[in-house]
Design a protein around this motif. Structure first.
Motif, short mmCIF file in Angstrom:
data_model
loop_
_atom_site.label_atom_id
_atom_site.label_comp_id
_atom_site.label_asym_id
_atom_site.label_seq_id
_atom_site.Cartn_x
_atom_site.Cartn_y
_atom_site.Cartn_z
N ASN A 102 0.84 -1.19 0.00
CA ASN A 102 0.00 0.00 0.00
C ASN A 102 0.88 1.25 0.00
O ASN A 102 1.68 1.45 0.92
CB ASN A 102 -0.88 -0.01 1.26
N PRO A 103 0.77 2.12 -1.00
CA PRO A 103 1.61 3.32 -1.06
C PRO A 103 1.43 4.27 0.12
O PRO A 103 2.31 5.11 0.37
CB PRO A 103 1.17 3.99 -2.36
N HIS A 104 0.32 4.15 0.83
CA HIS A 104 0.09 5.02 1.98
C HIS A 104 0.77 4.49 3.25
O HIS A 104 0.78 5.19 4.27
CB HIS A 104 -1.41 5.18 2.23
N MET A 105 1.32 3.31 3.20
CA MET A 105 2.03 2.74 4.33
C MET A 105 3.52 3.01 4.13
O MET A 105 4.11 2.54 3.15
CB MET A 105 1.77 1.23 4.44
N PRO A 106 4.13 3.77 5.02
CA PRO A 106 5.53 4.15 4.80
C PRO A 106 6.48 2.96 4.88
O PRO A 106 6.25 2.00 5.61
CB PRO A 106 5.81 5.14 5.94
N THR A 129 6.26 7.19 1.04
CA THR A 129 6.49 7.23 -0.41
C THR A 129 5.57 8.24 -1.11
O THR A 129 5.68 8.40 -2.32
CB THR A 129 6.27 5.84 -1.03
N GLN A 130 4.70 8.91 -0.35
CA GLN A 130 3.82 9.92 -0.94
C GLN A 130 4.23 11.30 -0.43
O GLN A 130 4.46 11.49 0.77
CB GLN A 130 2.37 9.64 -0.55
N THR A 188 -4.64 4.46 -5.45
CA THR A 188 -4.86 4.58 -6.88
C THR A 188 -3.58 4.20 -7.64
O THR A 188 -2.51 4.05 -7.05
CB THR A 188 -5.24 6.02 -7.26
N ASP A 189 -3.72 4.10 -8.96
CA ASP A 189 -2.55 3.82 -9.79
C ASP A 189 -1.53 4.96 -9.69
O ASP A 189 -0.32 4.72 -9.72
CB ASP A 189 -2.97 3.65 -11.26
N ALA A 190 -2.03 6.18 -9.55
CA ALA A 190 -1.12 7.33 -9.41
C ALA A 190 -0.34 7.25 -8.10
O ALA A 190 0.85 7.58 -8.05
CB ALA A 190 -1.90 8.64 -9.49
N ASP A 191 -1.00 6.80 -7.04
CA ASP A 191 -0.31 6.61 -5.76
C ASP A 191 0.79 5.57 -5.90
O ASP A 191 1.90 5.74 -5.38
CB ASP A 191 -1.29 6.14 -4.67
N ARG A 192 0.49 4.49 -6.59
CA ARG A 192 1.47 3.42 -6.79
C ARG A 192 2.66 3.92 -7.62
O ARG A 192 3.81 3.61 -7.31
CB ARG A 192 0.80 2.24 -7.48
N GLU A 193 2.38 4.69 -8.64
CA GLU A 193 3.46 5.23 -9.47
C GLU A 193 4.39 6.12 -8.64
O GLU A 193 5.62 6.02 -8.74
CB GLU A 193 2.86 6.04 -10.63
N PRO A 216 14.00 -2.51 -2.89
CA PRO A 216 12.56 -2.73 -3.13
C PRO A 216 12.35 -3.74 -4.24
O PRO A 216 13.18 -3.88 -5.14
CB PRO A 216 12.04 -1.36 -3.53
N PRO A 217 11.21 -4.46 -4.22
CA PRO A 217 10.96 -5.48 -5.24
C PRO A 217 10.60 -4.91 -6.60
O PRO A 217 10.88 -5.53 -7.62
CB PRO A 217 9.78 -6.26 -4.66
N VAL A 218 9.99 -3.72 -6.60
CA VAL A 218 9.60 -3.05 -7.85
C VAL A 218 9.92 -1.57 -7.69
O VAL A 218 9.62 -0.98 -6.64
CB VAL A 218 8.09 -3.21 -8.18
N VAL A 219 10.53 -0.96 -8.71
CA VAL A 219 10.95 0.43 -8.61
C VAL A 219 10.96 1.05 -10.00
O VAL A 219 11.05 0.34 -11.01
CB VAL A 219 12.36 0.50 -7.95
N ARG A 220 10.85 2.38 -10.06
CA ARG A 220 10.89 3.07 -11.35
C ARG A 220 11.79 4.30 -11.29
O ARG A 220 11.81 5.02 -10.29
CB ARG A 220 9.47 3.52 -11.75
#
Length: 294
Positions: free
Chosen positions: A120-124, A149-150, A245-250, A288-292
């Motif tokens: 969850n992007p809202h969980m630091p 992460t937000q 949302t997808d934007a939060d994940r990005e 991290p397992p996934v990153v951009r």
């Protein structure tokens, strides 16, 4: 020759294992308690793997090792909680950097280290470690820090930041330790100099602590470990109910890139582990397992 540090080594390494067990139990409880609507599937459990430190050429001595604990679940996208007890000799490069190693290159080190990357992007994201190191001297180090992460959560006055810092402040002050100094040390240490930005919203960091009262230093380090269980799980339990949302994940994946940059460019723990023959798998499990990097 009798080792004057033998009892201290045993007590410290035993404590790190106890703390590991308590943290893993709490993280698995978070996995079980998460709402199924946001986190479908079976709750994750830790998988533990023992490892031995790399042997030096022609050296059959036991150089120690550790146990890596990895959780890949529905709440914790990737979480490592590792313990280790290693010994050996510093390379000349490392010897010059460690207190007491200029007289004798031999060392012993034990500790616990954890990193949690949440789905969850809202969980630091969260990091914590404590350690005990012995050369011809001995000292404790450790701390914990929080990395939202937000952007909206990276306010140092946010409820998460206030709670996290207040728990560590209480732990420091209960032992007469300088919380403001350790907070400042954390802010300065976890800083991405090439971007001139903080990695997160801080916490505390201390290293090479030897006040001359080993029992007091050990008690403080134990309470820093216990404080983590009061500092982070309540944040995780509150935040895990927020949809994203997808934007939060990005945004999360991009911010994770900063985490990678810090650990590979600046983190002393990463360097220490790699240059003393540590387990690459557990050392780099902080990634991290996934990153951009767009």
């Amino acid at each position: 020759m009798t080792d004057p540090y033998a009892d201290k080594k045993t007590r410290a390494s035993t404590w790190f294992k106890t703390l590991r067990d308590d943290i893993c139990a709490e993280f698995e409880a978070v996995e079980r308690d998460a709402p199924d609507a946001l986190y479908p599937g079976e709750p994750g459990k830790f998988v533990f793997e023992d490892w031995k430190r790399k042997q030096e050429d022609g050296n059959a001595l036991d150089l120690g090792g550790g146990t890596g604990g990895m959780l890949r679940g529905r709440v914790f996208e990737k979480c490592g909680v590792h313990i280790s007890v290693v010994k050996g000799e510093f390379t000349p490069e490392m010897q010059a950097r460690q207190p007491g190693a200029d007289k004798d290159p031999r060392f012993w080190a034990a500790g616990i280290s954890l990193i949690g990357h949440m789905k969850n992007p809202h969980m630091p994201c969260v990091h914590m470690n404590t350690r005990y190191i012995v050369t011809t001297q001995d000292w404790f180090g450790g701390g914990g820090d929080l990395t939202p992460t937000q952007a909206k959560d990276r306010d140092p006055n946010s409820p998460d930041a206030q709670h996290f810092h207040s728990v560590y402040k209480d732990a420091c002050e209960a032992h007469g330790r300088d919380y403001e100094a350790y907070k400042k040390w954390c802010d300065e240490y976890f800083h991405l100099h090439h971007r001139d930005e903080p990695r997160g919203i801080g916490g505390i960091f201390y290293d090479r602590v030897n006040t001359g009262d080993w029992e007091a230093d050990f008690a403080f380090t134990q309470d820093v470990g216990r404080a983590f269980l009061s500092a982070y799980p309540p944040i995780a339990r509150q935040r895990m109910h927020q949809p994203w949302t997808d934007a939060d994940r990005e945004e999360q994946l991009i911010q994770r890139g900063r985490y990678v940059e810090f650990n590979l460019l600046y983190d002393r723990g990463t360097t220490f582990g790699l240059k003393t023959g540590g387990n690459v798998k557990t050392i780099l499990s902080s990634m991290p397992p996934v990153v951009r990097w767009p």
